[in-house]
Design an enzyme around this catalytic site. Structure first.
Site, PDB file in Angstrom:
ATOM      1  N   TYR A 137       0.856  -1.193   0.000  1.00 12.31           N
ATOM      2  CA  TYR A 137       0.000   0.000   0.000  1.00 12.31           C
ATOM      3  C   TYR A 137       0.890   1.241   0.000  1.00 12.31           C
ATOM      4  O   TYR A 137       1.556   1.533   0.990  1.00 12.31           O
ATOM      5  CB  TYR A 137      -0.913  -0.041   1.221  1.00 12.31           C
ATOM      6  CG  TYR A 137      -1.918   1.091   1.372  1.00 12.31           C
ATOM      7  CD1 TYR A 137      -2.063   2.090   0.410  1.00 12.31           C
ATOM      8  CD2 TYR A 137      -2.733   1.151   2.496  1.00 12.31           C
ATOM      9  CE1 TYR A 137      -2.989   3.106   0.566  1.00 12.31           C
ATOM     10  CE2 TYR A 137      -3.662   2.159   2.659  1.00 12.31           C
ATOM     11  CZ  TYR A 137      -3.780   3.144   1.699  1.00 12.31           C
ATOM     12  OH  TYR A 137      -4.690   4.152   1.874  1.00 12.31           O
ATOM     13  N   LYS A 165      -1.441  -1.417  -4.045  1.00 17.12           N
ATOM     14  CA  LYS A 165      -2.422  -0.337  -4.165  1.00 17.12           C
ATOM     15  C   LYS A 165      -1.641   0.963  -4.206  1.00 17.12           C
ATOM     16  O   LYS A 165      -0.870   1.268  -3.282  1.00 17.12           O
ATOM     17  CB  LYS A 165      -3.369  -0.338  -2.969  1.00 17.12           C
ATOM     18  CG  LYS A 165      -4.302   0.879  -2.937  1.00 17.12           C
ATOM     19  CD  LYS A 165      -5.031   0.980  -1.600  1.00 17.12           C
ATOM     20  CE  LYS A 165      -5.892   2.241  -1.570  1.00 17.12           C
ATOM     21  NZ  LYS A 165      -6.549   2.441  -0.255  1.00 17.12           N
ATOM     22  N   ILE A 208      -9.214   0.234  -5.020  1.00 17.76           N
ATOM     23  CA  ILE A 208      -9.764   0.261  -3.667  1.00 17.76           C
ATOM     24  C   ILE A 208     -10.350   1.648  -3.512  1.00 17.76           C
ATOM     25  O   ILE A 208      -9.619   2.638  -3.442  1.00 17.76           O
ATOM     26  CB  ILE A 208      -8.695  -0.065  -2.613  1.00 17.76           C
ATOM     27  CG1 ILE A 208      -8.202  -1.508  -2.820  1.00 17.76           C
ATOM     28  CG2 ILE A 208      -9.247   0.119  -1.204  1.00 17.76           C
ATOM     29  CD1 ILE A 208      -7.110  -1.952  -1.874  1.00 17.76           C
TER      30      ILE A 208
END
Length: 299
Positions: A137, A165, A208
Site C-alpha cells: 500500500y 495499491k 480500492i
C-alpha cells in the site's frame, strides 16, 4: 492466481462510531450488507477510510471479525495490518490470517524516513511470516515513505506478494508499477478513485475505492462494464463521481466520505477526533451533490 483474486472494486469500509467514539457494531454490519448488496468485489477493513490509523489493535480485530462474519465468503475480505515496526506488522498480519482474512493490505511504515532497501526487507519479512496474499500500500502523502517502481518490481518476485495499491495520485507512478510487473502474477490497484478506469485500460486490475462507501453500485460498475467491454458505460460511471470528489477540497477525504454516508441517513457517526470537522459550507456542498446524484439515479 493473484490477479484473479486481487481485482475489481474493493470498498475500504468506513468504521461507524457512536457519540462516545466506540465502534457502532450494528451499523458496521449494516454497511457491510449494503456493500454486498451493491455488488462490490471485496471489502477492506482498517484502511485509511476505515480510520485504521486511529483504531486500537483490538478494535481492528473486532472490525475484521465482523467483516468476515458478514461477508460469509461471498467476497474476499482485506485486512489492513501495516504498522510502523516490522515486528508489529508481522504480529498483526499473522493474527489477521488466523482470524480468516483473505488478503492483507500493508501500508508503508510512517514517520521515520525509510530507504528502499529497508522497505524491501520490511515487506519481505511480512510475506515470509504469512501464507495469504499481501498487497503493498503506497500512500506517501500520508506516511512519508514511497515505494519506488523498482522496489515494487523486486517485491513482485516474492511468494505471496500479490499486488500493490497505489494512492500516490501520480498516474505515471502507477503505470510504472504496471510496466515493471507485466507478465507476472501481480495485481496493480488504483487507490485514487478518479483513476480506476485508466488503471484498467493500462493493464491494472481495479481499485480500492473510498467513494464506494457512498456509491457502491456505481463504483463496482466501472469494473463490471469494463470487463463486459462496454467502455462507454464504464467511462460514464467513472465520470459520475467527479462532483462528489470535488467536495474533497473541504477537508480530509475520510471525513468527507463519512459525512456523506451519514447524510444518506446511516448512523455512522463522525470520524474520531481530532479528524472530525468539516466547515458548514462543505456539508452543504456534499448535501447538494448527494441530492443531484440521487435525482440522476446514482447509487
Amino acid at each position: 492466481m493473484y490477479r484473479e483474486k486481487v481485482k475489481g472494486v474493493i470498498t475500504p469500509l468506513i468504521t461507524p462510531m457512536r457519540e462516545d467514539e466506540s465502534i457502532h457494531e450494528e451499523e458496521l454490519r449494516r454497511q457491510i450488507r449494503r456493500q454486498l448488496a451493491g455488488g462490490v468485489q471485496g471489502i477492506f477493513t482498517a484502511g485509511t477510510n476505515g480510520e485504521g490509523y486511529i483504531l486500537s489493535e483490538r478494535e481492528k480485530e473486532r472490525v475484521l471479525e465482523i467483516a468476515i462474519e458478514e461477508a460469509g465468503g461471498k467476497v474476499p475480505v482485506y485486512a489492513g495490518t501495516g504498522c510502523i515496526s516490522t515486528a508489529d506488522t508481522v504480529r498483526l498480519s499473522k493474527r489477521a490470517q488466523d482470524m480468516g482474512a483473505d488478503v492483507l493490505s500493508v501500508i508503508t511504515p510512517s514517520f521515520a524516513q525509510a530507504s528502499q532497501e529497508e522497505l524491501f526487507e520490511h515487506y519481505k519479512a511480512v510475506a515470509a511470516a504469512v501464507k495469504i496474499p499481501v498487497v503493498l500500500y503506497n500512500i506517501p502523502a500520508r506516511t512519508g515513505n514511497a515505494l519506488s517502481p523498482d522496489t515494487v518490481r523486486r517485491l513482485s518476485g516474492l511468494d505471496n506478494i500479490a499486488g500493490v495499491k497505489d494512492s500516490s495520485g501520480n498516474f505515471d507512478n502507477m503505470l510504472q508499477y504496471i510496466e515493471g510487473t507485466r507478465g507476472k502474477d501481480f495485481a496493480v490497484l488504483s487507490g485514487n478513485d478518479s483513476l480506476i478506469l485508466w488503471n484498467l485500460l493500462a493493464g491494472g486490475t481495479g481499485g480500492i475505492a473510498g467513494c464506494a462507501n457512498v456509491y457502491p453500485e456505481n463504483m463496482k460498475n466501472i469494473y463490471c462494464r469494463f470487463r463486459e467491454g462496454n467502455l462507454e458505460d464504464a467511462r460514464s460511471c467513472q465520470d459520475r463521481i467527479r462532483s462528489f470528489r470535488n467536495c474533497f477540497r473541504y477537508g480530509n477525504p475520510n471525513t468527507v466520505v463519512k459525512t456523506a454516508v451519514r447524510l444518506l441517513g446511516y448512523e455512522v457517526g463522525k470520524c474520531r477526533k481530532p479528524f472530525d470537522h468539516l466547515p458548514e459550507e462543505g456539508i452543504q456542498a456534499i448535501s447538494r451533490v448527494l441530492e443531484e446524484n440521487e435525482r440522476a439515479g446514482m447509487r
